[in-house]
Motif scaffolding. Structure first.
Motif, mmCIF file in Angstrom:
data_model
loop_
_atom_site.group_PDB
_atom_site.id
_atom_site.type_symbol
_atom_site.label_atom_id
_atom_site.label_comp_id
_atom_site.label_asym_id
_atom_site.label_seq_id
_atom_site.Cartn_x
_atom_site.Cartn_y
_atom_site.Cartn_z
ATOM 1 N N VAL A 170 5.138 11.079 54.217
ATOM 2 C CA VAL A 170 4.845 10.884 55.634
ATOM 3 C C VAL A 170 5.726 11.851 56.416
ATOM 4 N N SER A 171 5.442 12.001 57.688
ATOM 5 C CA SER A 171 6.251 12.918 58.486
ATOM 6 C C SER A 171 7.610 12.304 58.807
ATOM 7 N N LEU A 172 8.565 13.163 59.048
ATOM 8 C CA LEU A 172 9.887 12.717 59.475
ATOM 9 C C LEU A 172 9.766 11.889 60.744
ATOM 10 N N ARG A 173 8.912 12.325 61.659
ATOM 11 C CA ARG A 173 8.730 11.605 62.924
ATOM 12 C C ARG A 173 8.212 10.181 62.681
ATOM 13 N N LEU A 187 19.321 6.979 51.038
ATOM 14 C CA LEU A 187 18.347 8.000 51.423
ATOM 15 C C LEU A 187 18.556 8.441 52.867
ATOM 16 N N THR A 188 18.314 9.714 53.114
ATOM 17 C CA THR A 188 18.251 10.197 54.486
ATOM 18 C C THR A 188 16.833 9.962 54.991
ATOM 19 N N GLN A 189 16.644 10.091 56.293
ATOM 20 C CA GLN A 189 15.289 9.982 56.841
ATOM 21 C C GLN A 189 14.385 11.041 56.234
ATOM 22 N N GLU A 190 14.915 12.235 56.059
ATOM 23 C CA GLU A 190 14.137 13.337 55.495
ATOM 24 C C GLU A 190 13.707 13.041 54.063
ATOM 25 N N GLU A 191 14.638 12.498 53.261
ATOM 26 C CA GLU A 191 14.307 12.161 51.874
ATOM 27 C C GLU A 191 13.246 11.070 51.808
ATOM 28 N N LEU A 192 13.389 10.058 52.649
ATOM 29 C CA LEU A 192 12.401 8.986 52.677
ATOM 30 C C LEU A 192 11.034 9.523 53.067
ATOM 31 N N GLN A 246 2.858 2.488 55.964
ATOM 32 C CA GLN A 246 3.765 1.362 55.755
ATOM 33 C C GLN A 246 3.932 1.077 54.265
ATOM 34 N N TYR A 247 2.818 1.052 53.550
ATOM 35 C CA TYR A 247 2.875 0.784 52.122
ATOM 36 C C TYR A 247 3.628 1.892 51.383
ATOM 37 N N ALA A 248 3.417 3.131 51.773
ATOM 38 C CA ALA A 248 4.103 4.255 51.126
ATOM 39 C C ALA A 248 5.610 4.183 51.351
ATOM 40 N N ILE A 249 6.014 3.914 52.575
ATOM 41 C CA ILE A 249 7.439 3.796 52.900
ATOM 42 C C ILE A 249 8.050 2.620 52.153
ATOM 43 N N ALA A 250 7.374 1.491 52.189
ATOM 44 C CA ALA A 250 7.881 0.288 51.525
ATOM 45 C C ALA A 250 8.008 0.502 50.017
ATOM 46 N N ARG A 260 10.179 7.010 64.092
ATOM 47 C CA ARG A 260 9.531 6.025 64.964
ATOM 48 C C ARG A 260 9.562 4.632 64.345
ATOM 49 N N ALA A 261 9.330 4.543 63.046
ATOM 50 C CA ALA A 261 9.345 3.248 62.372
ATOM 51 C C ALA A 261 10.724 2.607 62.466
ATOM 52 N N GLU A 262 11.762 3.420 62.349
ATOM 53 C CA GLU A 262 13.120 2.875 62.447
ATOM 54 C C GLU A 262 13.461 2.431 63.870
ATOM 55 N N GLN A 263 12.722 2.943 64.820
ATOM 56 C CA GLN A 263 12.942 2.558 66.222
ATOM 57 C C GLN A 263 12.029 1.404 66.635
ATOM 58 N N GLY A 264 11.333 0.824 65.665
ATOM 59 C CA GLY A 264 10.502 -0.340 65.957
ATOM 60 C C GLY A 264 9.015 -0.085 66.012
ATOM 61 N N GLY A 265 8.594 1.147 65.795
ATOM 62 C CA GLY A 265 7.171 1.454 65.788
ATOM 63 C C GLY A 265 6.506 0.956 64.523
ATOM 64 N N ASN A 266 5.213 0.793 64.567
ATOM 65 C CA ASN A 266 4.445 0.370 63.405
ATOM 66 C C ASN A 266 3.513 1.491 62.969
ATOM 67 N N PRO A 267 3.864 2.193 61.882
ATOM 68 C CA PRO A 267 2.964 3.234 61.374
ATOM 69 C C PRO A 267 1.672 2.621 60.854
#
Length: 75
Positions: free
Chosen positions: A25-28, A14-19, A44-48, A32-39
């Motif tokens: 959720v927003s691309l941003r 997946l690309t970031q955009e597809e995820l 978090q549940y949606a991404i997971a 941010r989550a990939e850079q260590g941020g905690n949404p």
């Protein structure tokens, strides 16, 4: 964390955009989550769910981060 969010995303092809689109959720948020941020938890549940992995395996939660900070370890 054994696997980073980016590693899981790339393994799933997946690309970031597809995820972001699939998790609604927003691309941003993904960036941010990939850079260590905690949404927020719902994000978090949606991404997971899209990645097919537990949110607990992908994200350090506030209580965990506090415990790590108190132990002298970095998150």
């Amino acid at each position: 964390m054994a696997m980073t969010m980016k590693a899981v995303r790339l393994k799933r092809g997946l690309t970031q955009e597809e995820l972001a689109h699939r998790a609604r959720v927003s691309l941003r948020t993904v960036q941010r989550a990939e850079q260590g941020g905690n949404p927020r938890r719902a994000q978090q549940y949606a991404i997971a769910a899209v990645l097919g992995i537990s949110a607990d395996d992908l994200f350090v939660h506030a209580a965990d981060a506090s415990e790590l900070a108190n132990s002298g370890l970095k998150t």
